[in-house]
Motif scaffolding. Sequence first.
Motif, mmCIF file in Angstrom:
data_model
loop_
_atom_site.group_PDB
_atom_site.id
_atom_site.type_symbol
_atom_site.label_atom_id
_atom_site.label_comp_id
_atom_site.label_asym_id
_atom_site.label_seq_id
_atom_site.Cartn_x
_atom_site.Cartn_y
_atom_site.Cartn_z
ATOM 1 N N VAL A 2 0.869 -1.172 0.000
ATOM 2 C CA VAL A 2 0.000 0.000 0.000
ATOM 3 C C VAL A 2 0.906 1.222 0.000
ATOM 4 N N TYR A 3 0.683 2.106 -0.933
ATOM 5 C CA TYR A 3 1.498 3.312 -1.081
ATOM 6 C C TYR A 3 0.733 4.512 -0.511
ATOM 7 N N TYR A 4 1.442 5.283 0.306
ATOM 8 C CA TYR A 4 0.834 6.412 0.992
ATOM 9 C C TYR A 4 1.507 7.725 0.593
ATOM 10 N N CYS A 5 0.682 8.719 0.415
ATOM 11 C CA CYS A 5 1.146 10.084 0.211
ATOM 12 C C CYS A 5 1.357 10.717 1.587
ATOM 13 N N ASN A 6 2.438 11.459 1.728
ATOM 14 C CA ASN A 6 2.790 12.084 3.005
ATOM 15 C C ASN A 6 3.276 13.504 2.762
ATOM 16 N N ALA A 7 2.963 14.379 3.696
ATOM 17 C CA ALA A 7 3.448 15.755 3.581
ATOM 18 C C ALA A 7 3.584 16.371 4.959
ATOM 19 N N ILE A 8 4.504 17.304 5.063
ATOM 20 C CA ILE A 8 4.680 18.082 6.274
ATOM 21 C C ILE A 8 4.192 19.506 6.008
ATOM 22 N N ARG A 9 3.314 19.984 6.885
ATOM 23 C CA ARG A 9 2.847 21.367 6.778
ATOM 24 C C ARG A 9 3.525 22.163 7.875
ATOM 25 N N PRO A 10 4.434 23.046 7.513
ATOM 26 C CA PRO A 10 5.138 23.840 8.525
ATOM 27 C C PRO A 10 4.186 24.778 9.257
ATOM 28 N N PRO A 11 4.607 25.308 10.404
ATOM 29 C CA PRO A 11 3.772 26.263 11.135
ATOM 30 C C PRO A 11 3.501 27.508 10.296
ATOM 31 N N GLY A 12 2.354 28.122 10.577
ATOM 32 C CA GLY A 12 1.993 29.338 9.875
ATOM 33 C C GLY A 12 0.820 29.997 10.552
ATOM 34 N N PRO A 13 0.261 31.009 9.916
ATOM 35 C CA PRO A 13 -0.900 31.695 10.507
ATOM 36 C C PRO A 13 -2.057 30.747 10.813
ATOM 37 N N HIS A 14 -2.148 29.664 10.049
ATOM 38 C CA HIS A 14 -3.235 28.698 10.217
ATOM 39 C C HIS A 14 -3.049 27.827 11.446
ATOM 40 N N ASP A 15 -1.781 27.606 11.859
ATOM 41 C CA ASP A 15 -1.488 26.621 12.901
ATOM 42 C C ASP A 15 -0.064 26.867 13.388
ATOM 43 N N PRO A 16 0.163 26.947 14.703
ATOM 44 C CA PRO A 16 1.512 27.220 15.213
ATOM 45 C C PRO A 16 2.439 26.012 15.223
ATOM 46 N N ARG A 17 1.938 24.854 14.832
ATOM 47 C CA ARG A 17 2.739 23.633 14.923
ATOM 48 C C ARG A 17 2.936 22.974 13.565
ATOM 49 N N PHE A 18 4.026 22.163 13.483
ATOM 50 C CA PHE A 18 4.184 21.304 12.319
ATOM 51 C C PHE A 18 3.068 20.259 12.328
ATOM 52 N N ARG A 19 2.561 19.951 11.158
ATOM 53 C CA ARG A 19 1.554 18.898 11.018
ATOM 54 C C ARG A 19 2.024 17.900 9.971
ATOM 55 N N GLU A 20 1.908 16.611 10.298
ATOM 56 C CA GLU A 20 2.222 15.564 9.331
ATOM 57 C C GLU A 20 0.911 15.030 8.770
ATOM 58 N N LEU A 21 0.822 14.993 7.456
ATOM 59 C CA LEU A 21 -0.413 14.606 6.776
ATOM 60 C C LEU A 21 -0.208 13.284 6.036
ATOM 61 N N TRP A 22 -1.255 12.482 6.027
ATOM 62 C CA TRP A 22 -1.218 11.187 5.341
ATOM 63 C C TRP A 22 -2.479 11.024 4.505
ATOM 64 N N GLY A 23 -2.305 10.378 3.357
ATOM 65 C CA GLY A 23 -3.453 9.946 2.586
ATOM 66 C C GLY A 23 -3.931 8.598 3.090
ATOM 67 N N GLN A 24 -4.976 8.080 2.448
ATOM 68 C CA GLN A 24 -5.569 6.820 2.898
ATOM 69 C C GLN A 24 -4.859 5.599 2.303
ATOM 70 N N GLY A 25 -4.033 5.822 1.303
ATOM 71 C CA GLY A 25 -3.265 4.742 0.694
ATOM 72 C C GLY A 25 -3.910 4.189 -0.559
ATOM 73 N N THR A 26 -3.058 3.685 -1.433
ATOM 74 C CA THR A 26 -3.530 3.017 -2.644
ATOM 75 C C THR A 26 -2.702 1.747 -2.842
ATOM 76 N N LEU A 27 -3.371 0.649 -3.159
ATOM 77 C CA LEU A 27 -2.723 -0.655 -3.228
ATOM 78 C C LEU A 27 -2.091 -0.874 -4.598
ATOM 79 N N VAL A 28 -0.830 -1.264 -4.569
ATOM 80 C CA VAL A 28 -0.108 -1.669 -5.775
ATOM 81 C C VAL A 28 0.246 -3.138 -5.629
ATOM 82 N N THR A 29 -0.182 -3.936 -6.596
ATOM 83 C CA THR A 29 0.120 -5.367 -6.587
ATOM 84 C C THR A 29 0.866 -5.713 -7.859
ATOM 85 N N VAL A 30 2.050 -6.285 -7.702
ATOM 86 C CA VAL A 30 2.878 -6.664 -8.841
ATOM 87 C C VAL A 30 2.950 -8.183 -8.894
ATOM 88 N N SER A 31 2.447 -8.752 -9.954
ATOM 89 C CA SER A 31 2.440 -10.204 -10.103
ATOM 90 C C SER A 31 3.696 -10.668 -10.844
#
Length: 122
Positions: free
Chosen positions: A92-121
């Motif tokens: 399962v492959y996941y997208c990930n990102a870091i959102r640095p602090p800013g006016p929206h939020d004083p803290r770093f936030r780590e974001l994740w997607g729900q994942g997508t399955l890759v199957t190689v036969s």
Amino acid sequence: QVQLEESGGGLVQAGGSLRLSCAASISIFSLNPMAWYRQAPGKQRELVARISSGGGRNYADSVKGRFTISVDNAMNMMFLQMNSLKPEDTAVYYCNAIRPPGPHDPRFRELWGQGTLVTVSS
């Protein structure tokens, strides 16, 4: 709430190619770095590729020369082009990102997607 959504997974034969996409609900200029992780059955999640806002890229040794990470700033999307796929790339492959602090939020936030399955036969 910031969202990341992956797409593009599926079943492919060994030696084939897939392109994964990650769509962000906000401008990716505000996300740094962005990355792809994967988790195979029974294994820990591992970093596949990472890209920084300056364009720097790094890859896991197991995918160097086969996978390419890129972004489209206008579309707020990140991609993972996967070539010469091997059965051991199955995960399962996941997208990930870091959102640095800013006016929206004083803290770093780590974001994740729900994942997508890759199957190689084989």
